[in-house]
Motif scaffolding. Structure first.
Motif, PDB file in Angstrom:
ATOM      1  N   VAL A   1       0.868  -1.165   0.000  1.00  0.00           N
ATOM      2  CA  VAL A   1       0.000   0.000   0.000  1.00  0.00           C
ATOM      3  C   VAL A   1       0.913   1.226   0.000  1.00  0.00           C
ATOM      4  O   VAL A   1       1.948   1.246   0.656  1.00  0.00           O
ATOM      5  CB  VAL A   1      -0.995  -0.027   1.189  1.00  0.00           C
ATOM      6  CG1 VAL A   1      -0.290  -0.010   2.510  1.00  0.00           C
ATOM      7  CG2 VAL A   1      -2.016   1.066   1.082  1.00  0.00           C
ATOM      8  N   ARG A   2       0.530   2.225  -0.808  1.00  0.00           N
ATOM      9  CA  ARG A   2       1.357   3.414  -0.994  1.00  0.00           C
ATOM     10  C   ARG A   2       0.629   4.642  -0.474  1.00  0.00           C
ATOM     11  O   ARG A   2      -0.569   4.786  -0.653  1.00  0.00           O
ATOM     12  CB  ARG A   2       1.668   3.596  -2.480  1.00  0.00           C
ATOM     13  CG  ARG A   2       2.498   4.818  -2.804  1.00  0.00           C
ATOM     14  CD  ARG A   2       2.729   4.974  -4.306  1.00  0.00           C
ATOM     15  NE  ARG A   2       3.468   3.877  -4.870  1.00  0.00           N
ATOM     16  CZ  ARG A   2       4.791   3.821  -4.960  1.00  0.00           C
ATOM     17  NH1 ARG A   2       5.527   4.805  -4.507  1.00  0.00           N
ATOM     18  NH2 ARG A   2       5.373   2.790  -5.511  1.00  0.00           N
ATOM     19  N   CYS A   3       1.385   5.524   0.140  1.00  0.00           N
ATOM     20  CA  CYS A   3       0.829   6.787   0.610  1.00  0.00           C
ATOM     21  C   CYS A   3       0.677   7.741  -0.578  1.00  0.00           C
ATOM     22  O   CYS A   3       1.622   7.914  -1.353  1.00  0.00           O
ATOM     23  CB  CYS A   3       1.764   7.397   1.664  1.00  0.00           C
ATOM     24  SG  CYS A   3       1.185   8.997   2.254  1.00  0.00           S
ATOM     25  N   PRO A   4      -0.479   8.365  -0.736  1.00  0.00           N
ATOM     26  CA  PRO A   4      -0.687   9.257  -1.871  1.00  0.00           C
ATOM     27  C   PRO A   4       0.038  10.600  -1.738  1.00  0.00           C
ATOM     28  O   PRO A   4       0.165  11.326  -2.717  1.00  0.00           O
ATOM     29  CB  PRO A   4      -2.201   9.452  -1.891  1.00  0.00           C
ATOM     30  CG  PRO A   4      -2.593   9.316  -0.461  1.00  0.00           C
ATOM     31  CD  PRO A   4      -1.677   8.260   0.099  1.00  0.00           C
ATOM     32  N   CYS A   5       0.503  10.934  -0.559  1.00  0.00           N
ATOM     33  CA  CYS A   5       1.135  12.244  -0.358  1.00  0.00           C
ATOM     34  C   CYS A   5       2.598  12.282  -0.798  1.00  0.00           C
ATOM     35  O   CYS A   5       2.992  13.137  -1.590  1.00  0.00           O
ATOM     36  CB  CYS A   5       1.024  12.667   1.102  1.00  0.00           C
ATOM     37  SG  CYS A   5      -0.677  12.932   1.623  1.00  0.00           S
ATOM     38  N   HIS A   6       3.403  11.356  -0.278  1.00  0.00           N
ATOM     39  CA  HIS A   6       4.836  11.382  -0.580  1.00  0.00           C
ATOM     40  C   HIS A   6       5.365  10.021  -1.005  1.00  0.00           C
ATOM     41  O   HIS A   6       6.565   9.803  -1.049  1.00  0.00           O
ATOM     42  CB  HIS A   6       5.619  11.913   0.623  1.00  0.00           C
ATOM     43  CG  HIS A   6       5.194  13.285   1.015  1.00  0.00           C
ATOM     44  ND1 HIS A   6       4.492  13.527   2.189  1.00  0.00           N
ATOM     45  CD2 HIS A   6       5.317  14.475   0.400  1.00  0.00           C
ATOM     46  CE1 HIS A   6       4.223  14.821   2.268  1.00  0.00           C
ATOM     47  NE2 HIS A   6       4.705  15.413   1.201  1.00  0.00           N
ATOM     48  N   TYR A   7       4.455   9.092  -1.284  1.00  0.00           N
ATOM     49  CA  TYR A   7       4.749   7.805  -1.910  1.00  0.00           C
ATOM     50  C   TYR A   7       5.569   6.824  -1.079  1.00  0.00           C
ATOM     51  O   TYR A   7       6.271   5.982  -1.641  1.00  0.00           O
ATOM     52  CB  TYR A   7       5.375   8.003  -3.296  1.00  0.00           C
ATOM     53  CG  TYR A   7       4.516   8.873  -4.169  1.00  0.00           C
ATOM     54  CD1 TYR A   7       3.245   8.463  -4.550  1.00  0.00           C
ATOM     55  CD2 TYR A   7       4.943  10.135  -4.561  1.00  0.00           C
ATOM     56  CE1 TYR A   7       2.436   9.283  -5.319  1.00  0.00           C
ATOM     57  CE2 TYR A   7       4.141  10.955  -5.325  1.00  0.00           C
ATOM     58  CZ  TYR A   7       2.894  10.515  -5.702  1.00  0.00           C
ATOM     59  OH  TYR A   7       2.088  11.322  -6.455  1.00  0.00           O
TER      60      TYR A   7
ATOM     61  N   LEU B   1       8.738  -0.291   3.060  1.00  0.00           N
ATOM     62  CA  LEU B   1       9.635  -0.824   2.038  1.00  0.00           C
ATOM     63  C   LEU B   1      10.356   0.290   1.291  1.00  0.00           C
ATOM     64  O   LEU B   1      11.493   0.106   0.859  1.00  0.00           O
ATOM     65  CB  LEU B   1       8.845  -1.688   1.049  1.00  0.00           C
ATOM     66  CG  LEU B   1       8.104  -2.865   1.675  1.00  0.00           C
ATOM     67  CD1 LEU B   1       7.283  -3.586   0.615  1.00  0.00           C
ATOM     68  CD2 LEU B   1       9.064  -3.810   2.372  1.00  0.00           C
ATOM     69  N   GLU B   2       9.677   1.407   1.103  1.00  0.00           N
ATOM     70  CA  GLU B   2      10.271   2.574   0.444  1.00  0.00           C
ATOM     71  C   GLU B   2       9.906   3.800   1.263  1.00  0.00           C
ATOM     72  O   GLU B   2       8.741   4.010   1.588  1.00  0.00           O
ATOM     73  CB  GLU B   2       9.718   2.740  -0.971  1.00  0.00           C
ATOM     74  CG  GLU B   2      10.072   1.624  -1.912  1.00  0.00           C
ATOM     75  CD  GLU B   2       9.436   1.815  -3.285  1.00  0.00           C
ATOM     76  OE1 GLU B   2       9.175   2.974  -3.690  1.00  0.00           O
ATOM     77  OE2 GLU B   2       9.176   0.796  -3.941  1.00  0.00           O
ATOM     78  N   PRO B   3      10.914   4.616   1.603  1.00  0.00           N
ATOM     79  CA  PRO B   3      10.612   5.832   2.370  1.00  0.00           C
ATOM     80  C   PRO B   3       9.927   6.863   1.483  1.00  0.00           C
ATOM     81  O   PRO B   3       9.937   6.744   0.257  1.00  0.00           O
ATOM     82  CB  PRO B   3      11.990   6.311   2.824  1.00  0.00           C
ATOM     83  CG  PRO B   3      12.918   5.814   1.769  1.00  0.00           C
ATOM     84  CD  PRO B   3      12.335   4.496   1.308  1.00  0.00           C
ATOM     85  N   PRO B   4       9.362   7.894   2.073  1.00  0.00           N
ATOM     86  CA  PRO B   4       8.763   8.965   1.266  1.00  0.00           C
ATOM     87  C   PRO B   4       9.841   9.648   0.426  1.00  0.00           C
ATOM     88  O   PRO B   4      10.982   9.777   0.875  1.00  0.00           O
ATOM     89  CB  PRO B   4       8.161   9.912   2.293  1.00  0.00           C
ATOM     90  CG  PRO B   4       8.683   9.490   3.608  1.00  0.00           C
ATOM     91  CD  PRO B   4       9.250   8.135   3.491  1.00  0.00           C
ATOM     92  N   TYR B   5       9.487  10.066  -0.780  1.00  0.00           N
ATOM     93  CA  TYR B   5      10.482  10.670  -1.664  1.00  0.00           C
ATOM     94  C   TYR B   5      11.075  11.947  -1.084  1.00  0.00           C
ATOM     95  O   TYR B   5      12.192  12.322  -1.420  1.00  0.00           O
ATOM     96  CB  TYR B   5       9.919  10.904  -3.059  1.00  0.00           C
ATOM     97  CG  TYR B   5       8.960  12.063  -3.167  1.00  0.00           C
ATOM     98  CD1 TYR B   5       9.415  13.360  -3.370  1.00  0.00           C
ATOM     99  CD2 TYR B   5       7.587  11.865  -3.061  1.00  0.00           C
ATOM    100  CE1 TYR B   5       8.527  14.423  -3.457  1.00  0.00           C
ATOM    101  CE2 TYR B   5       6.705  12.917  -3.150  1.00  0.00           C
ATOM    102  CZ  TYR B   5       7.181  14.192  -3.344  1.00  0.00           C
ATOM    103  OH  TYR B   5       6.308  15.246  -3.431  1.00  0.00           O
TER     104      TYR B   5
END
Length: 109
Positions: free
Chosen positions: A60-66, A77-81
């Motif tokens: 699941v991905r956050c729509p604000c900063h991914y 798994l991936e930090p916010p950009y």
């Protein structure tokens, strides 16, 4: 165990996933291949509500900063950009047991 009723099974079937309010929490609930998943729906980075499901990757991905979270474990798994050096191991989300009980989706809080 304290099971709380959330939404109808039909509504989840139609939508595939839903962020739902359960007591003082918002929980992201998804059904993939007849298995239910529940994870905190509020991103640990900027408190945005998670709304982007990738069924193939089980994320699941956050729509604000991914930022990307594993739906099964809650691990980031991936930090916010905007924060590429964020400590992923400290920014995971809590997961919950989810079940269908007579046409209603319940979460163990």
């Amino acid at each position: 165990m304290v099971w709380k009723r959330t939404i109808s099974s039909k509504a989840l079937e139609k939508a595939k996933f839903a962020p739902v309010k359960v007591e003082d929490k918002v929980i992201f609930i998804a059904k993939i291949n007849d298995t239910f998943y529940g994870i905190d729906a509020v991103c640990t980075h900027a408190r945005c509500i998670l709304t982007q499901l990738d069924e193939e990757k089980m994320t699941v991905r956050c729509p604000c900063h991914y930022a990307v979270f594993d739906l099964r474990t809650g691990n980031m798994l991936e930090p916010p950009y905007v924060a590429p050096d964020a400590p992923k191991e400290k920014l995971g989300l809590k997961t919950y047991q989810v079940r269908d009980n007579n046409g209603w989706i319940e979460v163990d809080v």
